[in-house]
Design a protein around this motif. Structure first.
Motif, mmCIF file in Angstrom:
data_model
loop_
_atom_site.group_PDB
_atom_site.id
_atom_site.type_symbol
_atom_site.label_atom_id
_atom_site.label_comp_id
_atom_site.label_asym_id
_atom_site.label_seq_id
_atom_site.Cartn_x
_atom_site.Cartn_y
_atom_site.Cartn_z
ATOM 1 N N ASP A 16 0.835 -1.210 0.000
ATOM 2 C CA ASP A 16 0.000 0.000 0.000
ATOM 3 C C ASP A 16 0.866 1.255 0.000
ATOM 4 N N CYS A 18 3.997 1.628 -1.084
ATOM 5 C CA CYS A 18 4.682 1.797 -2.377
ATOM 6 C C CYS A 18 3.720 2.278 -3.455
ATOM 7 N N GLU A 19 2.520 1.718 -3.473
ATOM 8 C CA GLU A 19 1.545 2.136 -4.481
ATOM 9 C C GLU A 19 1.193 3.607 -4.320
ATOM 10 N N LYS A 20 1.027 4.059 -3.096
ATOM 11 C CA LYS A 20 0.719 5.474 -2.861
ATOM 12 C C LYS A 20 1.890 6.363 -3.274
ATOM 13 N N CYS A 21 3.109 5.903 -3.006
ATOM 14 C CA CYS A 21 4.288 6.680 -3.412
ATOM 15 C C CYS A 21 4.352 6.806 -4.926
ATOM 16 N N TYR A 22 4.134 5.693 -5.631
ATOM 17 C CA TYR A 22 4.205 5.703 -7.091
ATOM 18 C C TYR A 22 3.097 6.558 -7.700
ATOM 19 N N ARG A 23 1.945 6.600 -7.021
ATOM 20 C CA ARG A 23 0.837 7.423 -7.526
ATOM 21 C C ARG A 23 0.971 8.882 -7.111
ATOM 22 N N GLY A 24 1.948 9.158 -6.240
ATOM 23 C CA GLY A 24 2.163 10.525 -5.797
ATOM 24 C C GLY A 24 1.130 11.026 -4.821
ATOM 25 N N GLU A 25 0.502 10.111 -4.081
ATOM 26 C CA GLU A 25 -0.511 10.518 -3.106
ATOM 27 C C GLU A 25 0.155 11.138 -1.883
ATOM 28 N N GLU A 56 8.828 -2.865 -2.270
ATOM 29 C CA GLU A 56 7.825 -3.415 -3.178
ATOM 30 C C GLU A 56 8.018 -4.917 -3.349
#
Length: 341
Positions: A16, A18-25, A56
């Motif tokens: 979760d 890593c996904e937020k980091c990649y999406r720039g949240e 990741e």
């Protein structure tokens, strides 16, 4: 088993995050973000990109299905007398000692961890999260900065030089002592551009600092290096990392002053060499006549080689930094060792 569930929750937390980091949240776990930042500040090789890559990969591995499948291979049962296992961790890539940490706890034993000065932030953060999920782990995990004492067995990872120190101090206890290893790739000249680009991941990830990084390639006579250089050009921005660039400039200067024949594309130096361990920014290469003969030769060097990458082998291009839970460093089954203590 509560410990398994704690690691499963950790895996989801890593994924979760890593996904937020990649999406720039922006709504990230503040403590986790600060840990990633501090890890990078303490070690210039630990860029955010490389830390996230390590997180990741662990997030993908720490699922209930993966862990259950892995542990089903072993006769694990609860013990009333767990052993204290000392882990001397390396610090060449982010969380390089996490697999040992995982093995010790899931084998039912306790951890006494001595962290590398190069990687002192990430594992304590993950440990804090694990204890939040399963408070009983607080009594099973200890960190030490000083001399390791009160242990029943040791897993120590270091260089060929430090291994002699480890053997002197830990040799009387059950132990796994790891030395330097490198990874190699065998090219035939028939690889696609996509395969060669994927090989670049094996070479450049973590700036080549890991034992699973490809540090040498074997190529047939009259190999066309242009196709290799064209395929890895996508990694050209690595030269913007100043520590990597300093190594590149230094090694290039040394080779040129020594009149060594090198191939150079502006961010990677290729040097024909009999050795396996190439310096940062350098990839060794050697020619071979017969692939079968080469593989037999490499088998005689198995104690120095971590991975052999090829288009028709067990490890494909771009896969060295994606080991499974049952891919053990140096080919020594850590879980089996722990269960026999």
């Amino acid at each position: 088993m509560e410990t398994i569930q704690a690691f499963v929750k950790l895996g989801k937390h890593l994924t979760d995050f890593c996904e937020k980091c990649y999406r720039g949240e922006g709504n990230l776990d503040t403590d986790f973000s600060e840990a990633v930042t501090r890890a990078g500040q303490m070690n210039g090789w630990f860029t955010k990109e490389n830390i996230l890559h390590a997180l990741e990969q662990w997030g993908a591995l720490l699922t209930e299905e993966n862990i259950t499948d892995w542990l089903s291979r072993y006769p694990i049962k609860e013990t009333a007398s767990p052993k204290m296992v000392g882990i001397v961790m390396a610090g060449n890539i982010p969380l390089v000692g996490f697999h040992d940490f995982l093995c010790v706890l899931l084998s039912g034993n306790n951890v006494l961890a001595k962290l590398s000065s190069n990687d002192k932030v990430l594992l304590p953060y993950l440990t804090h999260y694990l204890i939040q999920q399963e408070p009983s782990l607080a009594t099973r995990i200890k960190f030490t900065d000083g001399k390791m004492e009160g242990f029943d067995a040791v897993i120590a990872t270091g260089s060929n030089n430090t291994s002699r120190y480890f053997e002197y101090y830990f040799g009387k206890k059950p132990n796994i002592i790891r030395k330097n290893r490198n990874s190699v790739a065998i090219l035939t000249g028939k690889e696609s551009a996509e395969e060669l680009t994927a090989l670049g991941e094996d070479i450049f990830r973590y700036y080549g600092l890991g034992c699973r990084n490809v540090s040498k390639i074997y190529v047939p006579k009259d190999y066309d290096f242009d196709s290799f250089f064209n395929a890895i050009f996508t990694y050209k921005d690595i030269i913007d990392q100043h520590k990597y660039a300093n190594n590149y400039d230094y090694n290039k200067a040394v080779y040129l002053m020594s009149d060594f024949k090198i191939l150079d594309n502006g961010f990677l130096i290729l040097k024909e060499d009999d050795g396996q361990a190439s310096p940062i920014s350098v990839l060794f290469y050697a020619y071979y006549d017969s692939e079968d003969t080469l593989k037999r030769e490499l088998n005689t060097q198995e104690e120095q080689i971590q991975c052999i990458v090829s288009g028709n082998g067990s490890i494909g291009f771009g896969q060295t930094q994606k080991p499974s839970l049952y891919d053990y460093a140096d080919g020594v089954d850590t879980m089996d060792f722990l269960l026999q203590l």
